[in-house]
Design an enzyme around this catalytic site. Structure first.
Site, PDB file in Angstrom:
ATOM      1  N   PHE A   1       0.625  -1.272  -0.054  1.00  0.00           N
ATOM      2  CA  PHE A   1      -0.079  -0.305   0.041  1.00  0.00           C
ATOM      3  C   PHE A   1       0.489   0.922  -0.136  1.00  0.00           C
ATOM      4  O   PHE A   1       1.450   1.353   0.218  1.00  0.00           O
ATOM      5  CB  PHE A   1      -0.931  -0.300   1.194  1.00  0.00           C
ATOM      6  CG  PHE A   1      -0.608   0.265   2.031  1.00  0.00           C
ATOM      7  CD1 PHE A   1      -0.490   1.194   3.336  1.00  0.00           C
ATOM      8  CD2 PHE A   1       0.077  -0.664   3.427  1.00  0.00           C
ATOM      9  CE1 PHE A   1       0.270   1.762   4.379  1.00  0.00           C
ATOM     10  CE2 PHE A   1       0.698  -0.728   4.487  1.00  0.00           C
ATOM     11  CZ  PHE A   1       0.740   0.434   5.201  1.00  0.00           C
ATOM     12  N   CYS A   2      -0.059   1.994  -0.068  1.00  0.00           N
ATOM     13  CA  CYS A   2       1.026   3.636  -0.170  1.00  0.00           C
ATOM     14  C   CYS A   2      -0.714   4.507  -0.877  1.00  0.00           C
ATOM     15  O   CYS A   2      -1.418   4.544  -0.041  1.00  0.00           O
ATOM     16  CB  CYS A   2       1.497   3.862  -1.101  1.00  0.00           C
ATOM     17  SG  CYS A   2       0.615   3.541  -3.519  1.00  0.00           S
ATOM     18  N   THR A   3       0.614   6.163  -0.668  1.00  0.00           N
ATOM     19  CA  THR A   3      -0.691   7.221  -0.463  1.00  0.00           C
ATOM     20  C   THR A   3      -2.038   6.728  -1.857  1.00  0.00           C
ATOM     21  O   THR A   3      -3.860   6.742  -0.638  1.00  0.00           O
ATOM     22  CB  THR A   3      -0.298   8.224  -0.881  1.00  0.00           C
ATOM     23  OG1 THR A   3       1.367   8.528   0.167  1.00  0.00           O
ATOM     24  CG2 THR A   3      -0.672   9.601  -0.540  1.00  0.00           C
TER      25      THR A   3
ATOM     26  N   ILE B   1      -3.843   4.279  -0.083  1.00  0.00           N
ATOM     27  CA  ILE B   1      -4.629   4.496   1.422  1.00  0.00           C
ATOM     28  C   ILE B   1      -5.454   5.527   1.380  1.00  0.00           C
ATOM     29  O   ILE B   1      -6.838   5.689   2.003  1.00  0.00           O
ATOM     30  CB  ILE B   1      -3.461   5.342   2.592  1.00  0.00           C
ATOM     31  CG1 ILE B   1      -2.304   4.014   2.733  1.00  0.00           C
ATOM     32  CG2 ILE B   1      -3.921   5.989   3.758  1.00  0.00           C
ATOM     33  CD1 ILE B   1      -1.149   5.418   3.103  1.00  0.00           C
TER      34      ILE B   1
END
Length: 284
Positions: A185-187, A214
């Site tokens: 996951f990331c932004t 996210i």
């Protein structure tokens, strides 16, 4: 005036970027948009902002103009609102990669990594395992300073300073991932998608990416199984699970994130310094 902020990316093979650049720049300027659009052989990555009328017109342009031969027809946008324009100018830049991993550009035609949507992920985390009973491990692909603002509970964080370090740390820590369902996951999705593709290519099994990152997770299910806020690369610094700006700020001097607690430190001087600056100075 309400400003619409758009973010989008898409992995797709592109070969006419030099010809497109001046035309895209001109259209964005006509619409009064500001922000940055990156074009690379592996795809597009953009962050732009403007009025509702302007952003709607841009979406129609990038999806449907014959110039792009349908390459961006399915481009999905993430939207947020602000009271002011977060960008100072409009840039369309040509890059080797839309997100730098310092690996040969991926071939989008070979297929993206599998994804898991926010609601499914929440159900996995509620139970502690995926639908097959395999334990789930959350893998944060962001830089260490972003992770410090907030992340998923018990997420793996290898304290990278830049995304190009990701392949090396994964090679060194493969044992952490074996026998588990790995969700990167990331932004907003771009780093975790490329990370998942890389892990798939080097033979790590049961790898997923969090669809939309996210911010999409916040939009769909709120802050369940997440602690803190989400760092964003604009004037807002961080968003909470309700997608609202927080009281975190960015230090003018060193670009560190300064929490509300740190802002109460004697070392914090708005626009000049922060506790991280003071710590670095004392260690020098």
């Amino acid at each position: 005036m309400t400003i619409v902020n758009l973010a989008a990316y898409h992995f797709v093979s592109l070969d006419a970027n030099e010809q497109w650049r001046p035309l895209v720049t001109a259209r964005c300027n006509e619409l009064g948009l500001r922000g940055t659009i990156l074009l690379a052989p592996e795809g597009i990555n953009l962050f732009i902002a403007g009025t509702r009328e302007a952003t709607d017109a841009f979406i129609a342009y990038i999806r449907h103009d014959p110039l792009f031969e349908g390459k961006f027809a399915t481009l999905q946008f993430k939207e947020s609102l602000s009271d002011s324009q977060p960008f100072r100018r409009m840039l369309v830049r040509l890059k080797r990669e839309i997100i730098t991993m310092k690996k040969p550009a991926i071939k989008p035609e070979l297929g993206r990594a599998p994804f898991v949507d926010a609601r499914t992920l929440k159900s996995w985390l509620d139970r502690g395992h995926d639908d097959t009973g395999r334990p789930v491990v959350m893998l944060d692909t962001r830089n260490a300073f972003e992770v410090d603002v907030g992340t998923f509970d018990n997420a793996l964080d290898y304290r990278i300073d830049k995304f190009s370090e990701f392949p090396e740390v994964i090679d060194a820590n493969r044992a952490d991932l074996e026998g588990k369902t790995v969700v990167s996951f990331c932004t907003g999705g771009i780093r975790c998608e490329k990370a998942a593709i890389h892990m798939k290519e080097i033979g790590i099994d049961n790898v997923y990416q969090l669809e939309g990152g996210i911010l999409k997770y916040f939009e769909e299910v709120g802050g369940a199984h997440y602690h803190g806020d989400c760092f964003v690369f604009d004037y807002r610094t961080a968003l909470n699970p309700q997608l609202q700006p927080t009281e975190n700020v960015t230090c003018f001097a060193c670009r560190a994130v300064v929490t509300p607690e740190a802002q109460r430190s004697p070392s914090y001087v708005a626009g000049k310094s922060c506790p991280a600056c003071a710590q670095a100075a004392s260690a020098a």
